[in-house]
Design a protein around this motif. Sequence first.
Motif, short mmCIF file in Angstrom:
data_model
loop_
_atom_site.label_atom_id
_atom_site.label_comp_id
_atom_site.label_asym_id
_atom_site.label_seq_id
_atom_site.Cartn_x
_atom_site.Cartn_y
_atom_site.Cartn_z
N VAL A 21 3.40 2.01 -3.20
CA VAL A 21 2.84 2.63 -4.40
C VAL A 21 2.67 4.12 -4.18
O VAL A 21 3.05 4.94 -5.02
N GLY A 22 2.12 4.48 -3.01
CA GLY A 22 1.93 5.90 -2.72
C GLY A 22 3.24 6.65 -2.72
O GLY A 22 3.35 7.75 -3.29
N PRO A 77 -0.55 7.75 0.84
CA PRO A 77 0.80 8.20 1.21
C PRO A 77 1.30 9.32 0.31
O PRO A 77 1.93 10.28 0.78
N SER A 78 0.97 9.23 -0.97
CA SER A 78 1.37 10.29 -1.88
C SER A 78 0.69 11.60 -1.50
O SER A 78 1.30 12.67 -1.57
N ALA A 129 -6.07 3.36 -0.70
CA ALA A 129 -5.00 2.96 0.21
C ALA A 129 -3.63 3.14 -0.44
O ALA A 129 -2.64 3.41 0.24
N PHE A 130 -3.59 3.01 -1.77
CA PHE A 130 -2.31 3.21 -2.46
C PHE A 130 -1.97 4.68 -2.61
O PHE A 130 -0.82 5.06 -2.71
N TYR A 162 0.84 -1.20 0.00
CA TYR A 162 0.00 0.00 0.00
C TYR A 162 0.87 1.25 0.00
O TYR A 162 0.69 2.18 -0.77
N THR A 163 1.81 1.28 0.97
CA THR A 163 2.60 2.48 1.15
C THR A 163 3.58 2.68 0.01
O THR A 163 3.82 3.81 -0.41
#
Lengths: 342, 803
Positions: free
Chosen positions: A277-278, B411-412, B407-408, A274-275
């Motif tokens: 990709v972000g 963080p961005s 959820a992906f 999850y983290t």
Amino acid sequence: MAPAPARHLLLLLPLLLAAAPAGADDLVAELQSLRARSPSGVIHLTDTSVTRFLSAPASRRPYSVLLFFDAAALHSKPDLHLPQLRTEFALLAASFHDRNPGSGDLFFADIEFAESQHSFHQFGVNSLPHVRLIRPEHSTLAGSEQMDQSHFGRLADSMAEFVESRTGLEVGPIVRPPLLSRNQIILLGILFLISIPFAIKRVIEGETLLHDRRVWMAGALFVYFFSVSGGMYGIIRHTPMFLTDRSDPDKLVFFYQGSGMQLGAEGFAVGFLYTLVGLMIAGVTHLLVKVESLQTQRFAMMAVIAIGWWAVRKVIFLDNWKTGYSIHTFWPSSWRIWNHPH
Amino acid sequence: MAEPQQPTAVRGSGEGGGGQFRNAVGGVLCAFALLLIGVLAFSIRLFSVIKYESVIHEFDPYFNYRVTQVSLISAERSSAASIFCQRMESFSQKKRKKNGVYEFWNWFDDRTWYPLGRAIGGTVYPGLTLTAGTLWWLLNSLNIPLSVETVCVFTAPIFSANASWATYLLTKEAKGPGAGLMAATILAMVPSYISRSVAGSYDNEAVAIFALIFTFYLYVKTLNTGSLFYATLNALSYFYMVCSWGGYTFIINLIPMHVLLCIVTGRYSSRLYIAYAPLVVLGTLLAALVPVVGFNSVLTSEHFASFLVFIILHVVALVYYIKGLLTPRLFKVAMTFVIKVGLAFCYAVAVILVSLVASSPTKGWSGRSLSLLDPTYASKYIPLIASVSEHQPPTWPSYFMGINVLAFLVPSGIIACFFPLSDASSFLVLYLVTSVYFSGVMVRLMLVLAPAACILSGIALSEAFKVLIRSMKFQRPSSDDDSSTEGDEVSSVPANSMKNQSKTSVKSETVTKEKPSKKNRKMDQDPEGSSPVGPTREQKLLVLPCGPSFVGIMSLIVLCGFYVVHCVWAAAEVYSEPQIVHTYRSPYGLHVFDDFREAYAWLRHNTEVDDKVASWWDYGYQTTAMANRTVIVDNNTWNDTHIATVGTAMSSPEKEAWEIYNSLDVKYVLVVFGGLVGHRSDDINKFLSMVRIGGGVFPNIKEEDYLRDGIYRVDAHGTPKMLNCLIFVETDGTGFDRARGYEIGKKHFKLTHFEEVFTTHNWMVRIYKLKPQKNRVRGKLKLKSRSKTSSTLKSGGKTNPWQ
């Protein structure tokens, strides 16, 4: 050996316990002194002392004994929780002792498998954790009452309920030792109070870690990572990081099928995806644009897209596998495709 | 907070009439997009109406529906019985509304928890019912005659549309309209919000999420503008939130946290003061007006944080004020003096406060709040709360189900909020971090996380699209000394980046100044990373290579596409079950089982108005709302003993059950049996909890008696006690239990104390009537038994009146 005065016996107990038919009062006094000598109030029994204190006829045994079956060899098995249960048992004993100082009605004892195998056989104990209550009316050891598994559930509190319901004695609230002693708390409090003015000064000057936004950013990302990976689930349910396969002890199981439960490693793996990709998207939008070299940019973007695809697909696949939900486009006539889980 | 004049200057020089036209078109497009988003949010929640019918769902919404009706129907009702029968049109509307509200405050419900009753007015959050009531009243005064039920069914979708607009406003305050639109679109269809707001799901959360986002918007708006007008609106919006949902404590802790954060990181400003101080004062006063909150708003620890921060804020404000008055040197002297005196005072106050709080056993916190702070608290000390399924900690698939691909993206979004960090964006990050932590403790708080995740994903997507599309549009010249080939576009970039750099400073200006500069930002592209570069230095165009950018855009679109598919799927298939009508697929096609309403209608039409109906507590709300009969227990589980009494009766043999029910004046017993049609959550499945709850109060009920080898079963291997207890006897009759997949253990017996009066079409609900006592005619016994009977009944039916 002839019946000796209780005093003497007490001094030589470990040696002399074997076959001294003592009166009821003597036995209680012995147990009380043994208890006084143990720091937690749990008496350590061996084969001989079991015979002496527990196999005696009921008339000379006016007390109940709550016996904890321990095995040092099994302390390393994490799913048995033996050391934890043993400390909880000690807490229970201490709490009872606090509530009923000098009581002769109920004693707490433990017994170790390696030294007292015979007693384990006598009680018919072949699996741990195991706790038994031997009351005066129990004529044989094997006839004594076993504490149900459900009473381990809430540790000392539920054990106390068991004791209270079976013996009618009051255990009282479980007294847990605080994490820090009173003096330590006071000391920490004073240190904290003293440090406040300095902290305020630093904050006003604006040169603390708090003013570094990277710290905040890292903190926020970590909390996010920890939460979405179900870390709280692990803490609340005490789930292990992984299991060993029952059929093949060498194989480790990292992923648990079924949506109601998750293992630690599995959660963190998905949380990482999850983290990841972000972070990659953020990296492209905020870092990569500043890079001079076109070649680097091109290469990095391709890598990000490839890894991103892989990560998203992996999560979708794992979710499908774990929950059994198959996500599909919705058409009004598609009642047939998806059924309610039965 | 420095150089506030720059953006206006840039706007003046950089853009002329063309810019204005572009702004106008942008505004119209934006409004149109928002309209569509509203339509989307509304219509995606209509699957339940289309697939089933316009009906209120589940259990709690029925209670809310009933409360709404009572608050609308007024003072002059002649008897409790007539509430639901009278036509509402017979009352004058204005009078109804006014009286209705006050009547509602004092409403004591005698149709439930018989014989205790329940004071409803002071124990429910009135926001939802008043909202729906007002909506209904408004529509009726516009001569749109909708039934109360219809209004209730559609309240949640309407407020979902409102919530997505509020999301737009909130995100716009932090990151501009582009991100706002993206966030609003995402929120319109986020599954975890849909789960609580489909049409028919008439529950507090339906309006509360809107109130939550709107309160946050007004707070951020006040923070950006420093306008007292918005501060007042903020307090009112907070009041609405307090009316609507117990989750308001999240607001009153989150905002102080943010204020404290701003102070600690040196971002104090007068705007912060205006945003916070009125909210605490007005908000607390208003909150105390809501009966269910009342003095809790000043007495419980959940609210203390706001007061503490209120004090700190004043101290800081004073320090800043004095700093402005004195010379730096004098200020330093004054500071050391004040800090020494002030700290001594503070210590004293702190010690008193701590000792006060520590003297209460739970440290002044309610169990639920404590379980959020210490996640293991509930499982240790309040097993009842811990056992509720929506209070479980979620696993990772829950996040994938609830917020899916967001959820992906989150963080961005977090990182985007730090470049640059403004008051508004720091608030969003704080909101996300707290809500994601809380959602990790309790799965139901995923609902609070959803807006935060949507906002941050919206920001992330908007930033990513911005960069990628810019890269498609402009290309960096092959050599770095540019400016001749693409003069037009490139020269516009430094101007934009300058605007961008002073983005935070824009917020400090007044609204009028701020609006145009915002519009500029929306229309143009915003290179984010260029902030530290001064306006005089030559600006580099921040772009990526064209090809990979295209692939990147496509992948993001596919990701969004997957999100849409997931959301529609979730809305249509997972969250749209009304729970009052059940559907099952058999080889012969789809079956709809409407047994519950059939049974309630039977009760309503075939029993006396004052008859009491006993059922397990799950069906209490529905029975009162749909059958209008008095129940013994309902879903508001405030009295354990009462529930345990019903549980004991259900798990006792027929004769004893009859005695218990008779002592409670019960005339009908309603049981649910899914064995014939394979409905899983019936009374047989809930039976063990009846036994446990019953056994918790009455020790003669023991769980072990109902388990064979620790396994619960009702087939031939069931324990005799199990096969004789009331619930089993009453639900039985079919032979083969399809819900559990085996043959029922005991068939063909005669009921002696109950008689079956009604069984629904699919046997799901069966209603039994208590047989009247038989006349005894045998001479000697007659007298004895009669005297005995009367005495036992008085004493609560402890012994058997039949002997």
